[in-house]
Enzyme design. Structure first.
Site, PDB file in Angstrom:
ATOM      1  N   LYS A 144    -107.826 -84.761 -96.341  1.00 23.11           N
ATOM      2  CA  LYS A 144    -109.005 -84.366 -95.565  1.00 23.11           C
ATOM      3  C   LYS A 144    -110.148 -85.347 -95.791  1.00 23.11           C
ATOM      4  CE  LYS A 144    -112.284 -82.050 -97.131  1.00 23.11           C
ATOM      5  NZ  LYS A 144    -113.190 -81.067 -97.763  1.00 23.11           N
ATOM      6  N   CYS A 164    -118.035 -67.786 -86.818  1.00 15.42           N
ATOM      7  CA  CYS A 164    -116.687 -67.374 -87.240  1.00 15.42           C
ATOM      8  C   CYS A 164    -116.582 -67.436 -88.761  1.00 15.42           C
ATOM      9  CB  CYS A 164    -115.632 -68.261 -86.579  1.00 15.42           C
ATOM     10  SG  CYS A 164    -113.965 -67.560 -86.626  1.00 15.42           S
ATOM     11  N   CYS A 207    -118.256 -61.664 -84.346  1.00 16.06           N
ATOM     12  CA  CYS A 207    -117.601 -61.587 -83.041  1.00 16.06           C
ATOM     13  C   CYS A 207    -118.546 -61.057 -81.967  1.00 16.06           C
ATOM     14  CB  CYS A 207    -116.356 -60.712 -83.134  1.00 16.06           C
ATOM     15  SG  CYS A 207    -115.081 -61.349 -84.260  1.00 16.06           S
ATOM     16  N   CYS A 211    -119.935 -64.097 -80.319  1.00 10.45           N
ATOM     17  CA  CYS A 211    -118.969 -65.121 -79.919  1.00 10.45           C
ATOM     18  C   CYS A 211    -118.543 -64.909 -78.472  1.00 10.45           C
ATOM     19  CB  CYS A 211    -117.763 -65.086 -80.852  1.00 10.45           C
ATOM     20  SG  CYS A 211    -116.508 -66.331 -80.452  1.00 10.45           S
ATOM     21  N   CYS A 269    -109.776 -64.585 -77.619  1.00 14.70           N
ATOM     22  CA  CYS A 269    -109.565 -64.723 -79.060  1.00 14.70           C
ATOM     23  C   CYS A 269    -108.677 -63.578 -79.532  1.00 14.70           C
ATOM     24  CB  CYS A 269    -110.887 -64.715 -79.825  1.00 14.70           C
ATOM     25  SG  CYS A 269    -110.656 -64.831 -81.625  1.00 14.70           S
TER      26      CYS A 269
END
Length: 394
Positions: A240, A310, A317, A320, A328
């Site tokens: 990463k 998130c 939510c 979102c 989703c």
């Protein structure tokens, strides 16, 4: 022991004398004891003998070979072991770049990606102002800019961006105002530790960044290498960090940097079938189907999305657009709570800002007979219009 000696001394043997049949001048003495009875040994057993089954069995041929070896053989084997110990360590395995069988692209991923990108354009997350890409802006020398990016990423593991950013700034000040390879090598470990002791695993990271700086000096001309494998050869650097370092420091887009946010969110979206267990599995899946032009943007986009909306625990939510659009699979019903901080979306808004003053007007859309609310901020700079359906709650 003395009792045993007394017992042995009291034992007597009866002997009978007779002349030798071969020589009359020789007298023979014979015992009168029964020959059938076993004769007890007078030898005293002082130490226990190791049984053969306590040691690994060695074939007789090998035993004889071992006995026949000269004494110089031991020194030769010792020197060979010493030479083997002095050999350079094995090179790490190359980082896997692609899957043998590509993962299929998930349905509706383009719509999902576009909506997250739109939401992120209205969110100012910690990664935007304190992420690894910001560390280089405090340096003027190109090598120092790249090195600052690498150090920021090495310190960011399991640490919030706010803490990492403060630690990098403190370390830079402790090294004289510039984060360079030579300055870090010359610094005492206690100076480094005191500067970064707020990040996670700071003791281990102190050792890692010091060793990494020495390797950069000795192997890479005091500069950050330009390949994933070379970066991952440094202590404390994983895939990463390597991919993000190349993207930020060298502007090389060769893969996706997957952290906990990217790993969590892409699994919540159902982009991996079956769900991935490690960030490396997530990276390989994403790289197999996500177009290369999105490889650079997906990390900061999803990291900021995960920091604000998130969340790992109790995701928002209710804020979102993926949830309201029904795309989703992990969307949850969120009950209103007075303890939860409100989130204000806007071009210049952040979680800590106060809600902007707005003006609401009503207008009708010819294509859609429903009433739309049109909002604009009452500030000198008029923000873009945000249109929402009348039945939504604000």
């Amino acid at each position: 022991m003395s009792g045993l000696k007394r017992t042995l001394s009291t034992r007597t043997t009866r002997l009978t004398a007779r002349a030798s049949p071969h020589n009359s001048g020789v007298t023979l003495f014979e015992s009168n004891e029964d020959p059938a009875s076993p004769r007890r040994s007078k030898r005293i057993k002082l130490e226990p003998k190791l049984e053969d089954d306590t040691l690994p069995s060695i074939p007789q041929t090998q035993k004889s070979k071992a006995r026949s070896k000269p004494a110089s053989g031991s020194s030769a084997s010792g020197s060979s072991r010493k030479a083997a110990a002095q050999k350079s360590p094995r090179k790490p395995k190359p980082i896997q770049q692609s899957l043998a069988v590509p993962h299929p692209a998930p349905p509706q991923w383009e719509e999902t990606y576009a909506k997250i990108k739109q939401m992120r354009s209205r969110i100012t997350a910690p990664v935007d102002t304190m992420g690894c890409a910001q560390a280089q802006h405090k340096e003027s020398d190109p090598k120092s800019r790249r090195f600052s990016t690498l150090i920021s990423l090495m310190l960011s593991s399991q640490t919030k961006d706010e803490v990492t950013d403060a630690a990098v700034a403190k370390l830079r000040d402790a090294l004289g105002g510039s984060l360079t390879v030579n300055a870090l090598i010359a610094a005492d470990d206690t100076v480094i530790s005191e500067s970064i002791n707020k990040v996670g695993f700071w003791r281990r990271k102190t050792e890692y960044i010091k060793k990494a700086a020495i390797e950069l000096r000795d192997k890479f001309d005091s500069d950050v290498p330009k390949t994933v494998d070379d970066l991952c050869s440094l202590p404390g650097v994983g895939p990463k960090m390597a991919f993000l370092t190349l993207q930020v420091a060298w502007n090389l887009n060769v893969g996706i940097g997957v952290d906990v946010h990217v790993h969590r969110i892409t699994n919540r979206l159902g982009w991996h079938k079956p769900p991935t267990k490690t960030p490396e599995e997530t990276r390989l899946n994403l790289q197999s189907w996500l177009p290369a032009e999105h490889h650079y943007d997906i990390n900061p986009m999803l990291v900021g999305f995960g920091q604000i909306i998130c969340l790992a625990i109790s995701p928002r939510c209710d804020m979102c657009e993926l949830s309201t659009a029904g795309i989703c699979p992990s969307a949850q019903k969120v009950s209103k709570s007075k303890t939860r901080k409100p989130i204000f979306l806007g071009p210049e808004a952040s979680a800590s800002d106060s809600p902007p003053k707005i003006e609401i007007t009503l207008e009708e859309d010819e294509k859609d007979p429903g009433i739309l609310y049109t909002m604009r901020e009452l500030t000198p700079t008029i923000s873009p219009k945000v249109e929402v359906k009348a039945e939504e709650t604000w």
